[in-house]
Design an enzyme around this catalytic site. Structure first.
Site, PDB file in Angstrom:
ATOM      1  N   ASP A  68       0.916  -1.144   0.000  1.00  0.00           N
ATOM      2  CA  ASP A  68       0.000   0.000   0.000  1.00  0.00           C
ATOM      3  C   ASP A  68       0.950   1.185   0.000  1.00  0.00           C
ATOM      4  OD1 ASP A  68      -1.436   2.260   0.781  1.00  0.00           O
ATOM      5  OD2 ASP A  68      -3.022   1.005   1.579  1.00  0.00           O
ATOM      6  N   HIS A  69       1.124   1.825  -1.140  1.00  0.00           N
ATOM      7  CA  HIS A  69       2.240   2.783  -1.232  1.00  0.00           C
ATOM      8  C   HIS A  69       2.075   3.963  -0.278  1.00  0.00           C
ATOM      9  CE1 HIS A  69      -0.324   5.137  -3.987  1.00  0.00           C
ATOM     10  NE2 HIS A  69       0.479   6.144  -3.729  1.00  0.00           N
ATOM     11  N   HIS A  86      -5.750   3.003   1.003  1.00  0.00           N
ATOM     12  CA  HIS A  86      -5.007   4.161   1.513  1.00  0.00           C
ATOM     13  C   HIS A  86      -5.765   4.869   2.649  1.00  0.00           C
ATOM     14  CE1 HIS A  86      -2.856   3.226  -2.022  1.00  0.00           C
ATOM     15  NE2 HIS A  86      -3.453   4.049  -2.862  1.00  0.00           N
TER      16      HIS A  86
HETATM   17  C1  BG6 Z   1      -3.311   4.580  -6.375  1.00  0.00           C
HETATM   18  C2  BG6 Z   1      -4.629   4.625  -7.090  1.00  0.00           C
HETATM   19  O1  BG6 Z   1      -3.267   3.508  -5.483  1.00  0.00           O
HETATM   20  O2  BG6 Z   1      -3.142   5.790  -5.648  1.00  0.00           O
HETATM   21  C3  BG6 Z   1      -4.691   5.826  -8.021  1.00  0.00           C
HETATM   22  O3  BG6 Z   1      -4.778   3.436  -7.855  1.00  0.00           O
HETATM   23  C4  BG6 Z   1      -4.397   7.085  -7.255  1.00  0.00           C
HETATM   24  O4  BG6 Z   1      -5.958   5.923  -8.647  1.00  0.00           O
HETATM   25  C5  BG6 Z   1      -3.105   6.944  -6.459  1.00  0.00           C
HETATM   26  O5  BG6 Z   1      -4.270   8.127  -8.204  1.00  0.00           O
HETATM   27  C6  BG6 Z   1      -2.905   8.128  -5.540  1.00  0.00           C
HETATM   28  O6  BG6 Z   1      -1.610   8.068  -5.011  1.00  0.00           O
HETATM   29  P1  BG6 Z   1      -0.815   9.393  -4.657  1.00  0.00           P
HETATM   30  O7  BG6 Z   1       0.456   8.897  -4.081  1.00  0.00           O
HETATM   31  O8  BG6 Z   1      -0.641  10.149  -5.944  1.00  0.00           O
HETATM   32  O9  BG6 Z   1      -1.689  10.141  -3.678  1.00  0.00           O
END
Ligand code: BG6
Length: 528
Positions: free
Chosen positions: A203-204, A267
């Protein structure tokens, strides 16, 4: 030097100070022709190399179906790193050294018969470079390939036992399942081939510096934590807003997923866990994940008969924004059916039914085509018990008595990363007039070095074998368990979502979700 509990200095090594290096390994990226490899993975690996965190002998192997030479792969990756590098210009000398570690292998990962060939070629490379055979497989592929790829790795003898010192770690990108049943089934099927300790579910958001700081700020200070509970907090708002729509051909995937699966289930719920969880006894992976798990288990399932009272789904429509630009409506976007009812926005009123948070609403929302890309957690405290101070605010001829605004503690995840506390102070003058002030910590003022990318930290942790910042299977299932009834409700009802013009903060119905209890959504701070 650090101070121990007696206040005396202790010596410790640079490795302890800056964190451990990972072990030398062969890193295979399945799905190497995809967007993620070029935009995130290779640039992150390059930065790790450049900053001395990529173990000396580690090799990176792109694996995909297309025919390609090592040289062409390197050239493509140069372009990718060049446009994404956060460590300045990529010099020819640097690139030559890094690119020497990049290889490409043409393999159709859906074809089980091709894994023997891959295995032989890996063994040859590892023998030539005197690599031990420790491996990481990063599944940057479509989720439907997760299981077949793991099955083929197993039948070709590429999954060692957990006791083997030549370990294998397999990283899975989201989505991991599309509802509770499919996530459980995938976990069960994978568990027949891989031990949980060999699985790293990304989960980045957990790799973002500001997200990691939530726990440090909460449990590394003694003054805030006693206030974070139902006695002092009125409510909490969590926002993950994006200004983008369906760029880069994402529509095909997104119309299957929607805001709830794409961002809220993972997230947003992770952010909620981090702000709501109890301190772990030790700062160790499983202790932290146990505490997050308890939060998810305490989430009130919500009244399933009346989900639309506490869950608002929206979809953006075409609109003209400032500057005259016309933003396309969701149903007119590339790869989106004209009658799609997929939600591009979701807002929920959620409750964590435990001793600390009983009765405190958590308002959580995420959406595409909102006015800005901004993610934050805002803790809004209760009003002081008595309004001793009011002041008069005038707008033209119209004046009104206003009360002090309640304190808010805002964790700004992105952009303008930082933490902000708002308080009331006395405006200088002959009367008691309230003036709100902000006490602000901004990363870019405090630290001039720039923040690491989430994928840098997460890839390094896989090399180190530290799964603290990855989602455990029980956590994942608990998140799906909360979200699945809402998904089923949205997908089974014969009704359009609430429409909102692109470039606005979502549908009116989402405002009413808070207004019924006299509350309002914050306008997240998009600038400092
Ligand atoms: C990803 C989603 O996990 O997270 C995307 O699949 C989204 O749709 C992205 O744009 C958002 O990540 P960040 O780091 O740009 O807030």
């Amino acid at each position: 030097m650090s101070q121990n509990q007696n206040g005396t200095a202790e010596k410790f090594s640079a490795t302890q100070a800056w964190g451990e290096m990972g072990e030398d390994a062969t890193i295979l990226i399945f799905g190497a022709s995809g967007d993620l490899t070029a935009r995130k993975l290779i640039p992150a690996l390059y930065t790790l190399w450049k900053t001395g965190y990529l173990p000396k002998k580690s090799q990176i192997i792109g694996v995909a179906r297309r025919e390609k030479s090592d040289d062409i792969f390197r050239k493509e990756m140069f372009e990718a790193v060049h446009s994404a590098s956060r460590t300045g210009e990529v010099t020819e000398k640097d690139w030559e050294q890094f690119a020497g570690r990049l290889h490409y292998r043409q393999v159709d990962i859906t074809d089980a018969t091709q894994y023997e060939k891959l295995k032989t070629s890996l063994e040859e490379l590892e023998t030539k470079l005197e690599l031990s055979g420790k491996r990481i497989v990063y599944m940057a592929t479509a989720p439907k390939l997760f299981l077949p790829a793991v099955e083929s790795l197993d039948t070709s003898g590429m999954i060692p036992s957990v006791e083997d010192e030549n370990w294998l770690r397999v990283v899975f990108e989201k989505p991991f399942g599309h509802d509770l049943a499919s996530a459980q089934s995938l976990s069960y099927s994978l568990s027949r081939h891989l031990h949980e300790s060999q699985i790293y579910r990304i989960d980045h958001y957990l790799g973002k510096e500001t997200v990691q700081n939530i726990l440090l700020f909460r449990f590394g200070n003694s003054i805030f934590e006693p206030l974070l509970n139902r006695n002092h907090v009125d409510h909490i708002q969590i926002t993950v807003a994006e200004s983008q729509g369906m760029e880069r051909g994402r529509g095909g995937y997104y119309d299957q997923a929607g805001a709830l699966r794409d961002v809220l289930q993972n997230h947003v719920l992770q952010l909620l866990c981090l702000i709501a969880m109890e301190p772990p006894a030790l700062f160790r992976g499983d202790d932290i994940r146990d505490e997050k798990m308890k939060v998810l288990q305490a989430m009130r399932p919500g009244d399933e008969d009346d989900i639309s009272r506490w869950a608002i789904a929206g979809q953006y429509t075409a609109a003209e924004v400032e500057g005259g630009e016309i933003l396309t409506g969701y149903r007119q976007e590339d790869r989106i059916p004209e009658i799609s009812r997929r939600e591009t926005y979701i807002a929920l009123e959620a409750f964590v039914d435990n001793w600390r948070w009983a009765g405190v609403p958590f308002y959580i929302r995420t959406g595409k085509r909102l006015p800005a890309r901004v993610s934050e957690i805002a803790v809004q405290f209760k009003h002081p018990p008595m309004n001793l101070f009011t002041t008069v605010e005038c707008d033209g001829d119209m004046c009104a008595m206003v009360e002090a605004k309640p304190n808010t503690l805002v964790f700004r995840i992105q952009p303008h990363e930082g933490i902000q506390l708002t308080c009331s102070t006395k405006r200088p003058g002959m009367q008691y007039q309230i003036h709100p002030v902000k006490m602000d910590f901004a990363y870019d003022e405090e630290f001039k070095t720039g923040l690491p990318e989430a994928y840098e930290r997460l890839l390094l942790d896989v090399m180190r074998g530290d799964s603290t910042l990855f989602t455990r299977s029980d956590e994942l299932e608990a998140a799906w368990k909360f979200v699945t009834p809402i998904l089923e409700h949205l997908e089974s009802r014969n009704q359009d979502p609430e429409f909102y013009p692109a470039g606005t903060w979502g549908p009116e119905a989402a405002d009413k979700l808070l207004e019924k209890s006299g509350r309002h959504w914050r306008k997240p701070s998009v600038s400092l």
